[in-house]
Scaffold this motif. Structure first.
Motif, PDB file in Angstrom:
ATOM      1  N   LEU A  11      31.046  15.255  22.342  1.00 48.35           N
ATOM      2  CA  LEU A  11      31.868  13.720  23.282  1.00 48.35           C
ATOM      3  C   LEU A  11      32.703  15.057  24.789  1.00 48.35           C
ATOM      4  CD1 LEU A  11      33.023  11.231  23.932  1.00 48.35           C
ATOM      5  CD2 LEU A  11      34.719  11.942  22.273  1.00 48.35           C
ATOM      6  N   VAL A  12      32.251  14.329  26.067  1.00 43.96           N
ATOM      7  CA  VAL A  12      32.675  14.858  27.101  1.00 43.96           C
ATOM      8  C   VAL A  12      33.209  13.669  28.207  1.00 43.96           C
ATOM      9  CG1 VAL A  12      30.448  15.336  28.541  1.00 43.96           C
ATOM     10  CG2 VAL A  12      32.774  17.117  28.842  1.00 43.96           C
ATOM     11  N   GLN A  13      34.963  14.215  28.396  1.00 46.22           N
ATOM     12  CA  GLN A  13      35.073  13.312  29.878  1.00 46.22           C
ATOM     13  C   GLN A  13      34.144  13.459  31.402  1.00 46.22           C
ATOM     14  OE1 GLN A  13      38.660  14.126  30.851  1.00 46.22           O
ATOM     15  NE2 GLN A  13      39.111  11.866  29.299  1.00 46.22           N
ATOM     16  N   SER A  17      31.270  19.237  31.617  1.00 42.58           N
ATOM     17  CA  SER A  17      30.277  20.256  31.882  1.00 42.58           C
ATOM     18  C   SER A  17      29.585  20.580  29.887  1.00 42.58           C
ATOM     19  CB  SER A  17      30.061  21.260  32.479  1.00 42.58           C
ATOM     20  OG  SER A  17      30.076  21.243  33.460  1.00 42.58           O
ATOM     21  N   LEU A  18      28.124  20.185  29.540  1.00 42.71           N
ATOM     22  CA  LEU A  18      27.822  21.024  28.442  1.00 42.71           C
ATOM     23  C   LEU A  18      26.563  21.823  28.595  1.00 42.71           C
ATOM     24  CD1 LEU A  18      28.261  17.570  26.301  1.00 42.71           C
ATOM     25  CD2 LEU A  18      29.468  19.347  25.800  1.00 42.71           C
ATOM     26  N   SER A  62      17.443  11.415  38.795  1.00 46.32           N
ATOM     27  CA  SER A  62      18.787  11.198  38.918  1.00 46.32           C
ATOM     28  C   SER A  62      19.745  12.104  38.085  1.00 46.32           C
ATOM     29  CB  SER A  62      19.297  10.245  37.491  1.00 46.32           C
ATOM     30  OG  SER A  62      18.643  10.565  36.226  1.00 46.32           O
ATOM     31  N   VAL A  63      19.303  13.512  37.718  1.00 40.01           N
ATOM     32  CA  VAL A  63      20.008  14.335  37.137  1.00 40.01           C
ATOM     33  C   VAL A  63      20.128  16.215  38.393  1.00 40.01           C
ATOM     34  CG1 VAL A  63      20.179  14.019  34.770  1.00 40.01           C
ATOM     35  CG2 VAL A  63      18.339  15.317  35.816  1.00 40.01           C
ATOM     36  N   LYS A  64      19.535  15.526  39.101  1.00 38.02           N
ATOM     37  CA  LYS A  64      18.325  16.684  40.085  1.00 38.02           C
ATOM     38  C   LYS A  64      19.975  16.877  40.880  1.00 38.02           C
ATOM     39  CE  LYS A  64      14.050  16.100  41.470  1.00 38.02           C
ATOM     40  NZ  LYS A  64      13.182  15.679  42.539  1.00 38.02           N
ATOM     41  N   GLY A  65      20.519  18.474  41.250  1.00 35.97           N
ATOM     42  CA  GLY A  65      21.535  18.904  41.252  1.00 35.97           C
ATOM     43  C   GLY A  65      22.708  19.012  40.777  1.00 35.97           C
ATOM     44  N   ARG A  66      22.264  18.553  39.647  1.00 33.02           N
ATOM     45  CA  ARG A  66      23.161  18.265  37.936  1.00 33.02           C
ATOM     46  C   ARG A  66      23.804  18.736  37.002  1.00 33.02           C
ATOM     47  NH1 ARG A  66      25.711  13.939  35.861  1.00 33.02           N
ATOM     48  NH2 ARG A  66      23.027  12.392  36.044  1.00 33.02           N
ATOM     49  N   PHE A  67      21.594  18.574  36.862  1.00 32.49           N
ATOM     50  CA  PHE A  67      21.775  19.625  35.824  1.00 32.49           C
ATOM     51  C   PHE A  67      20.864  20.772  36.155  1.00 32.49           C
ATOM     52  CE2 PHE A  67      21.373  16.299  32.290  1.00 32.49           C
ATOM     53  CZ  PHE A  67      22.799  16.036  32.622  1.00 32.49           C
ATOM     54  N   TYR A  79      17.279  26.161  27.639  1.00 37.12           N
ATOM     55  CA  TYR A  79      18.786  25.876  27.863  1.00 37.12           C
ATOM     56  C   TYR A  79      18.528  24.493  28.988  1.00 37.12           C
ATOM     57  CZ  TYR A  79      20.009  30.585  25.950  1.00 37.12           C
ATOM     58  OH  TYR A  79      19.900  31.451  25.290  1.00 37.12           O
ATOM     59  N   LEU A  80      19.403  23.986  28.632  1.00 38.62           N
ATOM     60  CA  LEU A  80      20.381  22.819  29.564  1.00 38.62           C
ATOM     61  C   LEU A  80      21.755  22.564  29.855  1.00 38.62           C
ATOM     62  CD1 LEU A  80      18.637  19.855  31.191  1.00 38.62           C
ATOM     63  CD2 LEU A  80      19.797  18.622  29.923  1.00 38.62           C
ATOM     64  N   GLN A  81      21.838  23.498  30.697  1.00 37.71           N
ATOM     65  CA  GLN A  81      23.211  23.072  31.539  1.00 37.71           C
ATOM     66  C   GLN A  81      23.151  21.629  32.544  1.00 37.71           C
ATOM     67  OE1 GLN A  81      25.927  25.204  31.409  1.00 37.71           O
ATOM     68  NE2 GLN A  81      26.781  24.046  32.157  1.00 37.71           N
ATOM     69  N   MET A  82      24.450  21.207  32.263  1.00 38.73           N
ATOM     70  CA  MET A  82      25.359  19.459  32.154  1.00 38.73           C
ATOM     71  C   MET A  82      26.758  19.362  32.909  1.00 38.73           C
ATOM     72  SD  MET A  82      22.972  17.293  29.651  1.00 38.73           S
ATOM     73  CE  MET A  82      24.198  17.761  27.933  1.00 38.73           C
ATOM     74  N   ASN A  83      26.635  19.862  34.217  1.00 36.34           N
ATOM     75  CA  ASN A  83      27.210  19.756  35.013  1.00 36.34           C
ATOM     76  C   ASN A  83      27.517  18.235  35.462  1.00 36.34           C
ATOM     77  OD1 ASN A  83      27.768  22.258  33.903  1.00 36.34           O
ATOM     78  ND2 ASN A  83      26.608  22.749  36.597  1.00 36.34           N
TER      79      ASN A  83
END
Length: 123
Positions: A11-13, A17-18, A62-67, A79-83
């Motif tokens: 769970l994250v706000q 990031s996760l 939808s995730v380009k530039g963030r993941f 890995y999947l870095q999600m910012n």
């Protein structure tokens, strides 16, 4: 046979990031394409990111530039870095393996799947 074990969900706000990890069994990991899919309740499973055996990646718009998807073949791990997470990123995330070096956008093209890890983003 390849077994995949995911970790790192939680769970994250919104804006947080996760990093998800997926570790594979087997000695041919570095020959296979890997991918991350996600599935929200009532929705179809969708591709988030795919990575070839050589490390080339492609992402859902939808995730380009963030993941960022990456792999460490020495550790048999992807890995999947999600910012900058958004509430609409909330879903169960699944790691998938395809028994060929290049990926695909369709879930049916993947041969092995992890059990999934839940990502929940609160607003």
């Amino acid at each position: 046979q390849v077994q995949l074990v995911e970790s790192g969900g939680g769970l994250v706000q919104a804006g947080g990031s996760l990093r998800l990890s997926c570790t594979a069994s087997g000695r041919t990991f570095n020959s296979y394409a890997m991918a991350w899919f996600r599935q929200a309740p009532g929705k179809e499973r969708e591709l988030v990111a795919a990575i070839t055996s050589g490390g080339s990646t492609n992402y859902a718009d939808s995730v380009k530039g963030r993941f960022t998807c990456s792999r460490n073949n020495a550790k048999n791990t992807v890995y999947l870095q999600m910012n900058n997470l958004k509430p609409e990123d909330t879903a169960a995330y699944y790691c998938a393996c395809r028994s060929i070096w290049y990926g695909a956008s369709v879930a049916d093209e993947y041969d092995f799947w992890g059990q999934g890890t839940q990502v929940t983003v609160s607003s």
